[in-house]
Design an enzyme around this catalytic site. Sequence first.
Site, short mmCIF file in Angstrom:
data_model
loop_
_atom_site.label_atom_id
_atom_site.label_comp_id
_atom_site.label_asym_id
_atom_site.label_seq_id
_atom_site.Cartn_x
_atom_site.Cartn_y
_atom_site.Cartn_z
N GLN A 65 0.85 -1.21 0.00
CA GLN A 65 0.00 0.00 0.00
C GLN A 65 0.88 1.26 0.00
O GLN A 65 0.59 2.23 -0.69
CB GLN A 65 -0.91 -0.02 1.23
CG GLN A 65 -2.01 1.04 1.22
CD GLN A 65 -3.23 0.62 0.41
OE1 GLN A 65 -3.40 -0.56 0.16
NE2 GLN A 65 -4.05 1.57 0.00
N ALA A 95 -6.33 4.82 -0.37
CA ALA A 95 -6.18 4.93 1.09
C ALA A 95 -4.70 5.02 1.46
O ALA A 95 -3.84 4.41 0.81
CB ALA A 95 -6.81 3.73 1.77
N SER A 100 -6.39 1.24 4.68
CA SER A 100 -7.24 0.54 3.72
C SER A 100 -7.73 -0.77 4.34
O SER A 100 -6.95 -1.48 4.99
CB SER A 100 -6.45 0.21 2.45
OG SER A 100 -7.17 -0.72 1.66
N HIS A 102 -8.13 -3.29 2.79
CA HIS A 102 -7.35 -4.36 2.14
C HIS A 102 -6.11 -4.72 2.95
O HIS A 102 -5.57 -5.81 2.79
CB HIS A 102 -6.97 -3.94 0.72
CG HIS A 102 -8.13 -3.97 -0.22
ND1 HIS A 102 -8.62 -5.14 -0.76
CD2 HIS A 102 -8.95 -2.99 -0.66
CE1 HIS A 102 -9.66 -4.86 -1.52
NE2 HIS A 102 -9.90 -3.56 -1.48
N ASP A 109 -12.09 -7.28 -3.43
CA ASP A 109 -12.73 -6.65 -4.58
C ASP A 109 -13.07 -7.75 -5.57
O ASP A 109 -12.20 -8.52 -5.97
CB ASP A 109 -11.78 -5.65 -5.26
CG ASP A 109 -11.48 -4.45 -4.39
OD1 ASP A 109 -12.26 -4.20 -3.45
OD2 ASP A 109 -10.48 -3.76 -4.66
N GLU A 157 -18.95 1.63 -3.90
CA GLU A 157 -18.02 0.68 -4.53
C GLU A 157 -18.72 -0.67 -4.63
O GLU A 157 -18.68 -1.47 -3.70
CB GLU A 157 -16.73 0.53 -3.70
CG GLU A 157 -15.82 1.74 -3.75
CD GLU A 157 -14.42 1.46 -3.21
OE1 GLU A 157 -14.17 0.34 -2.72
OE2 GLU A 157 -13.57 2.37 -3.29
N HIS A 160 -16.54 -3.92 -3.67
CA HIS A 160 -15.77 -4.10 -2.44
C HIS A 160 -16.61 -4.76 -1.35
O HIS A 160 -17.55 -4.16 -0.84
CB HIS A 160 -15.24 -2.73 -1.98
CG HIS A 160 -14.38 -2.77 -0.75
ND1 HIS A 160 -13.01 -2.55 -0.77
CD2 HIS A 160 -14.68 -2.98 0.55
CE1 HIS A 160 -12.52 -2.63 0.45
NE2 HIS A 160 -13.52 -2.89 1.29
ZN LIG Z 1 -11.59 -2.70 -2.29
#
Ligand SMILES: [Zn+2]
Length: 191
Positions: A65, A95, A100, A102, A109, A157, A160
Site C-alpha cells: 500500500q 487509502a 485501507s 485491504h 474486490d 463501490e 468491495h
Molecule cells: Zn476494495
Amino acid sequence: MDYLMLVDKFNPIDMGFYDRVELTEVNGKFMESQAGNRLRLLLKKAEADGIKLKIISAYRSFEYQQMLWEREVSHEMWGGLSYEKAVEKVGRTLALPGSSEHNTGLAVDLGREGDNDVSDDFYKTPESRWLCANAADFGFILRYPRLKEQMTGIDFEPWHYRYVGVEAARIIAAGGLCLEEFLHFYSEKYI
Ligand SMILES: [Zn+2]
C-alpha cells in the site's frame, strides 16, 4: 481477530496487526484465514448457482500500500502539483498505508470472470445481484453502499466486500445498514 474492526483514514491499523494476522490463499490471492475460508465457500456456492466471480484484489501488505501511495503521489508531483496538493488528490481515490481495509485481509474486490480491474458498472451485473442476495450468508457485506457515502467517507463501490462474520452481516444486510451504523446501534451487544 476483531472481525468488526473499523479501518479508515481516522482509524488506521496498528502496526502490530501485521505480525498477528494469519493469511490463507484463495485463487492466488491472500485473505485473513477465516475470511478466506468463508470466501472459498461463497465462490463455490456462486459457481453452483451459475455465477462465476473473480477476485480482483484482496490482502495488500502495508509495504505494498505504501508503494502504491508513493508511486501515485510522485506521479502527481511530476505532473506539477505540490506535495500537499498531490497528497490531497491521491487521497481521494487511494487509502493511506494502514488505512485501507485491504490491509486487514478482511476485504475483497470482486468482478466477473475475465475482468482485470474493478468496474463502476459491476452493480448492473447478475454477479453483483447474486452477491447482494447471498454474501451475508457467508459473513460478507457490501462495505461502501450507495447513499451511505456521508458515513463511510467512501464513494459507492459495488465491488468491495468486507468480512464481518455471519451474524453481523445478516443484520447489516437486512437493515440496509453500513458498518458505521451497525457499530453505532449495536455496539453494546456485539463489542
Ligand atoms: Zn476494495
